[in-house]
Design a protein around this motif. Structure first.
Motif, short mmCIF file in Angstrom:
data_model
loop_
_atom_site.label_atom_id
_atom_site.label_comp_id
_atom_site.label_asym_id
_atom_site.label_seq_id
_atom_site.Cartn_x
_atom_site.Cartn_y
_atom_site.Cartn_z
N CYS A 11 48.93 35.32 24.77
CA CYS A 11 47.69 34.93 24.48
C CYS A 11 46.82 35.43 25.76
CB CYS A 11 47.36 33.43 24.28
SG CYS A 11 48.11 32.82 22.71
N THR A 12 47.59 35.77 26.79
CA THR A 12 46.64 36.34 28.24
C THR A 12 46.49 37.81 27.83
OG1 THR A 12 47.63 34.49 29.30
CG2 THR A 12 46.49 36.35 30.50
N ASP A 13 45.29 38.23 27.89
CA ASP A 13 45.00 39.72 27.57
C ASP A 13 44.38 40.16 28.81
OD1 ASP A 13 44.59 42.28 26.56
OD2 ASP A 13 43.81 41.46 24.57
N ARG A 14 44.54 41.61 28.99
CA ARG A 14 44.07 42.10 30.13
C ARG A 14 42.38 42.07 30.35
NH1 ARG A 14 47.24 46.28 32.46
NH2 ARG A 14 45.42 47.30 33.20
N TRP A 15 41.76 41.62 29.34
CA TRP A 15 40.23 41.48 29.58
C TRP A 15 40.02 40.30 30.13
CZ3 TRP A 15 37.78 37.30 27.92
CH2 TRP A 15 38.49 36.66 26.50
N MET A 16 40.95 39.16 30.17
CA MET A 16 41.10 38.14 30.75
C MET A 16 40.87 38.36 32.29
SD MET A 16 43.27 35.76 28.17
CE MET A 16 42.48 34.20 28.59
N VAL A 17 41.83 39.16 32.52
CA VAL A 17 42.01 39.53 34.12
C VAL A 17 40.67 40.52 34.58
CG1 VAL A 17 43.44 40.89 35.75
CG2 VAL A 17 44.49 39.66 34.14
N ARG A 18 40.41 41.25 33.61
CA ARG A 18 39.16 42.06 34.16
C ARG A 18 37.94 41.08 34.14
NH1 ARG A 18 41.48 46.08 30.75
NH2 ARG A 18 40.47 45.30 29.02
N ARG A 19 37.88 40.08 33.43
CA ARG A 19 36.66 39.04 33.80
C ARG A 19 36.84 38.26 35.03
NH1 ARG A 19 35.49 34.30 29.06
NH2 ARG A 19 37.37 33.85 30.07
N ALA A 20 38.04 37.76 35.26
CA ALA A 20 38.06 37.19 36.60
C ALA A 20 38.12 37.93 37.67
CB ALA A 20 39.53 36.57 36.13
N LEU A 21 38.63 39.25 37.50
CA LEU A 21 38.42 40.08 38.79
C LEU A 21 37.92 41.42 38.26
CD1 LEU A 21 42.02 39.40 40.20
CD2 LEU A 21 39.82 38.89 41.21
N PRO A 22 36.61 41.34 38.05
CA PRO A 22 35.89 42.58 37.58
C PRO A 22 35.87 43.69 38.49
CG PRO A 22 34.30 40.94 38.34
CD PRO A 22 35.59 40.19 38.38
N ALA A 23 35.37 45.01 38.22
CA ALA A 23 35.63 46.08 38.91
C ALA A 23 35.08 45.89 40.39
CB ALA A 23 34.57 47.06 38.45
N HIS A 24 33.87 44.99 40.54
CA HIS A 24 33.19 44.78 41.98
C HIS A 24 34.16 43.80 42.49
CE1 HIS A 24 31.77 40.75 41.24
NE2 HIS A 24 31.38 41.10 40.06
N ALA A 25 34.89 43.07 42.24
CA ALA A 25 35.76 41.98 42.91
C ALA A 25 36.78 42.92 43.15
CB ALA A 25 36.21 41.01 42.08
N MET A 26 37.47 43.96 42.45
CA MET A 26 38.56 45.00 43.06
C MET A 26 38.24 45.69 43.85
SD MET A 26 41.24 43.72 41.20
CE MET A 26 42.50 44.80 40.46
#
Length: 165
Positions: A11-26
């Motif tokens: 149930c964990t999808d890549r968009w969840m990671v991108r929401r938690a660690l968006p481009a500016h965070a990376m």
């Protein structure tokens, strides 16, 4: 086999990671690694993996086992002074593992790394992903600066850019 864990990973999808660690965070994480490495001769990599695949889940692969695989795949062990450190986040489990090359690992030991992992996981429980990762980078950097001081003058042996697997 842990059915609850399997469902969580499915149930964990890549968009969840991108929401938690968006481009500016990376980008902030990449900058933090670059800044940290300027103060010592060690090398730091950060990798986040959304979830494990079916095969790994059926084998009940741990985050630690997967982190060791990633350490090898990213060639973190391939530094001149054996001072590469991987900070690995298995997002579906919110589990952090630190795998260090033998040179720095000999100096810090498993308890030193585990303390950093626990601090990062605590930040993640409060949804502070970017801050948790950056604090972890600073803590790892503190160990590297203590045991491999200098201005990082051997060059950047490993990319600073975070990896999203």
């Amino acid at each position: 086999m842990n059915l609850k864990r399997i469902i969580r990973h499915l149930c964990t999808d890549r968009w969840m990671v991108r929401r938690a660690l968006p481009a500016h965070a990376m980008q902030a994480i990449e900058a933090a690694i670059g800044q940290a490495e300027a103060g010592h001769q060690g090398q730091i990599r950060f990798a986040v993996e959304t979830s494990l695949d079916w095969e790994a889940l059926l084998k009940d692969q741990t985050a630690r086992e997967r982190a060791i695989d990633v350490f090898s795949q990213l060639r973190v062990w391939d530094t001149a002074q054996n001072n590469g450190v991987l900070i690995y986040l298995l997002f579906a489990d919110h589990d952090v593992e630190i795998v260090a090359d033998r040179g720095i690992d000999r100096c810090v030991g498993s308890q030193g790394w585990e303390t950093i992992c626990q601090d990062m996981e605590s930040a993640f429980r409060h949804k502070q992903f970017e801050a948790g990762v950056i604090c972890g980078i600073k803590a790892v950097s503190g160990h590297l600066a203590r045991h491999y001081p200098g201005q990082g003058d051997q060059g950047n042996e490993l990319p600073d850019r975070p990896v999203h697997l």
